[in-house]
Design a protein around this motif. Sequence first.
Motif, mmCIF file in Angstrom:
data_model
loop_
_atom_site.group_PDB
_atom_site.id
_atom_site.type_symbol
_atom_site.label_atom_id
_atom_site.label_comp_id
_atom_site.label_asym_id
_atom_site.label_seq_id
_atom_site.Cartn_x
_atom_site.Cartn_y
_atom_site.Cartn_z
ATOM 1 N N THR A 14 0.956 -1.142 -0.018
ATOM 2 C CA THR A 14 0.173 0.192 -0.072
ATOM 3 C C THR A 14 0.987 1.212 0.046
ATOM 4 O OG1 THR A 14 -1.369 -1.376 1.440
ATOM 5 C CG2 THR A 14 -2.162 1.071 1.114
ATOM 6 N N GLY A 16 3.871 1.622 -1.337
ATOM 7 C CA GLY A 16 4.513 2.341 -2.728
ATOM 8 C C GLY A 16 3.445 2.628 -3.591
ATOM 9 N N VAL A 37 8.836 -1.015 -8.774
ATOM 10 C CA VAL A 37 9.512 -2.318 -9.032
ATOM 11 C C VAL A 37 9.081 -3.203 -7.684
ATOM 12 C CG1 VAL A 37 11.783 -1.663 -8.339
ATOM 13 C CG2 VAL A 37 11.393 -3.744 -9.372
ATOM 14 N N SER A 39 8.587 -7.203 -6.138
ATOM 15 C CA SER A 39 8.888 -8.876 -6.257
ATOM 16 C C SER A 39 7.610 -9.418 -6.588
ATOM 17 C CB SER A 39 9.597 -9.363 -5.130
ATOM 18 O OG SER A 39 9.360 -10.600 -5.043
ATOM 19 N N ILE A 45 2.303 -7.152 3.260
ATOM 20 C CA ILE A 45 1.660 -7.411 4.713
ATOM 21 C C ILE A 45 0.398 -7.545 4.573
ATOM 22 C CG2 ILE A 45 1.660 -5.249 5.523
ATOM 23 C CD1 ILE A 45 3.047 -6.909 7.780
ATOM 24 N N GLY A 48 -3.526 -3.633 6.578
ATOM 25 C CA GLY A 48 -3.840 -2.383 7.026
ATOM 26 C C GLY A 48 -5.282 -2.120 6.322
ATOM 27 N N GLU A 49 -6.116 -2.296 7.213
ATOM 28 C CA GLU A 49 -7.564 -2.224 6.683
ATOM 29 C C GLU A 49 -8.358 -0.973 7.279
ATOM 30 O OE1 GLU A 49 -8.809 -6.196 7.533
ATOM 31 O OE2 GLU A 49 -8.199 -6.954 5.520
ATOM 32 N N GLY A 50 -7.905 -0.082 8.201
ATOM 33 C CA GLY A 50 -8.431 1.073 8.741
ATOM 34 C C GLY A 50 -7.548 2.387 8.519
ATOM 35 N N ILE A 185 14.445 -7.489 -6.408
ATOM 36 C CA ILE A 185 15.661 -6.744 -6.121
ATOM 37 C C ILE A 185 16.639 -7.637 -5.348
ATOM 38 C CG2 ILE A 185 16.586 -4.482 -5.462
ATOM 39 C CD1 ILE A 185 13.770 -3.609 -5.356
ATOM 40 N N CYS A 215 9.997 1.319 -0.298
ATOM 41 C CA CYS A 215 9.009 0.917 0.295
ATOM 42 C C CYS A 215 9.040 -0.796 0.554
ATOM 43 C CB CYS A 215 7.679 1.221 -0.615
ATOM 44 S SG CYS A 215 7.356 3.153 -0.817
ATOM 45 N N ARG A 219 11.489 -5.273 5.826
ATOM 46 C CA ARG A 219 13.022 -5.194 5.266
ATOM 47 C C ARG A 219 13.851 -4.215 5.124
ATOM 48 N NH1 ARG A 219 9.944 -8.675 2.582
ATOM 49 N NH2 ARG A 219 10.547 -11.067 2.658
ATOM 50 N N THR A 344 -2.919 4.400 12.230
ATOM 51 C CA THR A 344 -2.306 5.897 11.840
ATOM 52 C C THR A 344 -1.210 5.393 10.758
ATOM 53 O OG1 THR A 344 -0.921 5.294 13.791
ATOM 54 C CG2 THR A 344 -2.430 7.333 13.728
HETATM 55 C C1 LIG Z 1 -0.872 -6.208 12.503
HETATM 56 C C2 LIG Z 1 -1.026 -5.036 11.701
HETATM 57 C C3 LIG Z 1 -2.091 -4.214 11.564
HETATM 58 C C4 LIG Z 1 -2.239 -3.163 10.607
HETATM 59 N N1 LIG Z 1 -3.472 -2.339 10.630
HETATM 60 C C5 LIG Z 1 -3.278 -1.254 10.001
HETATM 61 C C6 LIG Z 1 -4.418 -0.141 9.867
HETATM 62 O O1 LIG Z 1 -5.504 -0.678 10.541
HETATM 63 N N2 LIG Z 1 -4.347 0.930 9.355
HETATM 64 C C7 LIG Z 1 -2.993 1.267 8.684
HETATM 65 O O2 LIG Z 1 -3.005 2.381 8.233
HETATM 66 N N3 LIG Z 1 -2.163 0.335 8.735
HETATM 67 C C8 LIG Z 1 -2.089 -0.710 9.220
HETATM 68 N N4 LIG Z 1 -1.029 -1.706 9.401
HETATM 69 C C9 LIG Z 1 0.071 -0.982 8.525
HETATM 70 C C10 LIG Z 1 0.071 -1.318 7.001
HETATM 71 O O3 LIG Z 1 -0.230 -2.634 6.964
HETATM 72 C C11 LIG Z 1 1.235 -0.914 6.566
HETATM 73 O O4 LIG Z 1 1.515 0.413 6.810
HETATM 74 C C12 LIG Z 1 0.812 -0.814 4.917
HETATM 75 O O5 LIG Z 1 0.233 -1.972 4.538
HETATM 76 C C13 LIG Z 1 1.701 -0.508 4.055
HETATM 77 O O6 LIG Z 1 2.923 -1.638 4.271
HETATM 78 P P1 LIG Z 1 4.311 -1.531 2.955
HETATM 79 O O7 LIG Z 1 3.633 -0.980 1.699
HETATM 80 O O8 LIG Z 1 5.212 -0.537 3.696
HETATM 81 O O9 LIG Z 1 4.723 -2.921 3.061
HETATM 82 P P2 LIG Z 1 4.570 -4.222 2.501
HETATM 83 O O10 LIG Z 1 3.059 -4.564 2.213
HETATM 84 O O11 LIG Z 1 5.138 -5.295 3.274
HETATM 85 O O12 LIG Z 1 4.879 -4.452 1.144
HETATM 86 C C14 LIG Z 1 6.474 -4.594 0.781
HETATM 87 C C15 LIG Z 1 6.512 -4.433 -0.832
HETATM 88 O O13 LIG Z 1 8.106 -4.656 -0.989
HETATM 89 C C16 LIG Z 1 8.309 -5.650 -1.905
HETATM 90 N N5 LIG Z 1 9.672 -6.059 -1.797
HETATM 91 C C17 LIG Z 1 10.223 -6.451 -0.470
HETATM 92 N N6 LIG Z 1 11.429 -6.771 -0.754
HETATM 93 C C18 LIG Z 1 11.579 -6.784 -2.224
HETATM 94 C C19 LIG Z 1 12.649 -7.287 -3.113
HETATM 95 N N7 LIG Z 1 13.718 -7.804 -2.475
HETATM 96 N N8 LIG Z 1 12.475 -6.914 -4.325
HETATM 97 C C20 LIG Z 1 11.343 -6.526 -4.721
HETATM 98 N N9 LIG Z 1 10.365 -6.122 -4.066
HETATM 99 C C21 LIG Z 1 10.513 -6.413 -2.603
HETATM 100 C C22 LIG Z 1 7.141 -6.747 -1.768
HETATM 101 O O14 LIG Z 1 7.022 -7.517 -2.944
HETATM 102 C C23 LIG Z 1 5.979 -5.708 -1.397
HETATM 103 O O15 LIG Z 1 5.285 -5.235 -2.618
HETATM 104 C C24 LIG Z 1 -1.034 -2.698 10.300
HETATM 105 C C25 LIG Z 1 0.139 -3.464 10.012
HETATM 106 C C26 LIG Z 1 0.325 -4.379 10.885
HETATM 107 C C27 LIG Z 1 1.332 -5.554 10.925
#
Ligand SMILES: Cc1cc2nc3c(=O)[nH]c(=O)nc-3n(C[C@H](O)[C@H](O)[C@H](O)COP(=O)(O)OP(=O)(O)OC[C@H]3O[C@@H](n4cnc5c(N)ncnc54)[C@H](O)[C@@H]3O)c2cc1C
Length: 499
Positions: A14, A16, A37, A39, A45, A48-50, A185, A215, A219, A344
């Motif tokens: 979300t 990214g 880009v 993977s 993850i 994140g639904e709220g 990557i 993003c 990691r 948040t």
């Molecule tokens: C238990 C829990 C509950 C949550 N509830 C909420 C909520 O209610 N409201 C809210 O706003 N947020 C919530 N969050 C947070 C929310 O889920 C995240 O902030 C949001 O989904 C963004 O995640 P992200 O995109 O940073 O990471 P991720 O969703 O982990 O995405 C990571 C991306 O990086 C890519 N990637 C990783 N390594 C590589 C690589 N080597 N090469 C290529 N690509 C790679 C993956 O393929 C993926 O596309 C919650 C989190 C948790 C843990």
Amino acid sequence: MSTPLHVVIAGGGTAGWMAANLFAALCPKERVRVTLVESPDIGIIGVGEGSTPTLKRFFEIIKVPEQVWMPTCNATYKVGIKFNDWSPKSGIHSYRHPFISQTDIFTQRAFEVNCHTRRLGLDTHTRPEDFLINGVLAKKNLGPLTPAHFPFTIQYGYHFDSALLGQFLSEHAQKQGVTHIKKGILAVKTHPDTSIASLLCDDDTEISGDFFIDCTGFRSLLLQQTLGVQFKSYKSNLFNDSAVVLPTSISNTIPSETEATALSAGWCWRIPLQNRFGNGYVYSAEYLSPDSAEEEFRRHLGILDSDDSCRHLSMKVGQVEQHWKKNCLALGLSQGFIEPLEATALHLVQICAEMFISKWQQGDYSSTHQQAFNAFAKERFDRVRDYIVAHYKLNTREDSEYWRDNRENDAISSSLANIINCWFQRKDLTQEIKRQDIGMHWDPISWHCLFSGYGAYPPLAPDQPGKGDHFAEKNIDTFVQGCALNFESHNANLASLLE
Ligand SMILES: Cc1cc2nc3c(=O)[nH]c(=O)nc-3n(C[C@H](O)[C@H](O)[C@H](O)COP(=O)(O)OP(=O)(O)OC[C@H]3O[C@@H](n4cnc5c(N)ncnc54)[C@H](O)[C@@H]3O)c2cc1C
């Protein structure tokens, strides 16, 4: 004309895709082109639904109406959060923290005055949801959409399926010209000055860029792993580091609020989507094993014998010491995470992305405002943390060491300590928030909701003069109930999206 700067976003969760859409919407195409880009093998993850009301602005910026994205993402409206069982000793089984709307101008003074009177020991009405319109909407399962003749704006956020939202945002960003590459990557190449040069992919191709957005989730492949930025844990402030997740079927009447129910070593969310409830138990693995957490979670959901399998997650709670270093900005889980009690995380992604773009452009796409941006992001994370910590500090549960340890935990910031002292010393909380200049994070009324919701008051004085309850004297109930007559049921609001 010079070639546009190439912004490369690593990661398609979300964070990214929100970043990709914001860059595409806010940066002129002749100055910036965007590639994302991700993977195909590493999943997102996906929990994140709220959201907070800030997400409404996000969709306004990218010019996508609710009728277009909400049905696609099984989204519902969110007018606030209901907290259950956080402060049983105060006699309060549950309270609501409603998003603050324009009509509250007429009632919030009475709420604040009543809170102050109650702090002096007199018996006044201090339930936040009885004063604030969104609380009334939530109690009555009403939606936040207003008819054309209603002259006030109602603040609301959303609940949504995060995987569907990611897909939607991916398609929308690509329509706005964002290039999407599905590759893993393997390594990150740097220039001699250690800034990032390119991403080396698993098919041996290289993606070079001028600026990189990390993003990649927990990691943090670019900012932490490559540029060596340190992660500052909030573990001493916030104990929760794990979650167990399982959806259940939705009710006929779909609530317009999130519920957060305290359990033995954490709390459980219940998020209503159009087709299911998202549920998750956020807990501390130091106090509860994953098996015990799952059992307690299942019992709480009333599905102890169900065959559906739960998902277990670990959470890294804290923030990076520098959100923007060299030619790299981290957004989302790679920049930090605060447990989702007030939902948040995406709010922080959005305001950091917006602020970054604004500062970057002010500095003619240079790092002129890097320091100011980093100070902004750090302050945002710290103050959100404080508000969440306050929920634990003020709890009055006696059922486990977890809750007692949280209450007795002195690892709190001076900012939060001053707010708590101000409240219990019966001083002016609004002035204190102004003095600290932190009203942009949580406004005084939200702090009043929190303290009142926990029943954080001295015992009642033996002599009660029987006057001074503004809830009764100002006819607050008549006013808010009258306002509520203008709103339809939440189900009707959702149905109207399909008309
Ligand atoms: C238990 C829990 C509950 C949550 N509830 C909420 C909520 O209610 N409201 C809210 O706003 N947020 C919530 N969050 C947070 C929310 O889920 C995240 O902030 C949001 O989904 C963004 O995640 P992200 O995109 O940073 O990471 P991720 O969703 O982990 O995405 C990571 C991306 O990086 C890519 N990637 C990783 N390594 C590589 C690589 N080597 N090469 C290529 N690509 C790679 C993956 O393929 C993926 O596309 C919650 C989190 C948790 C843990």
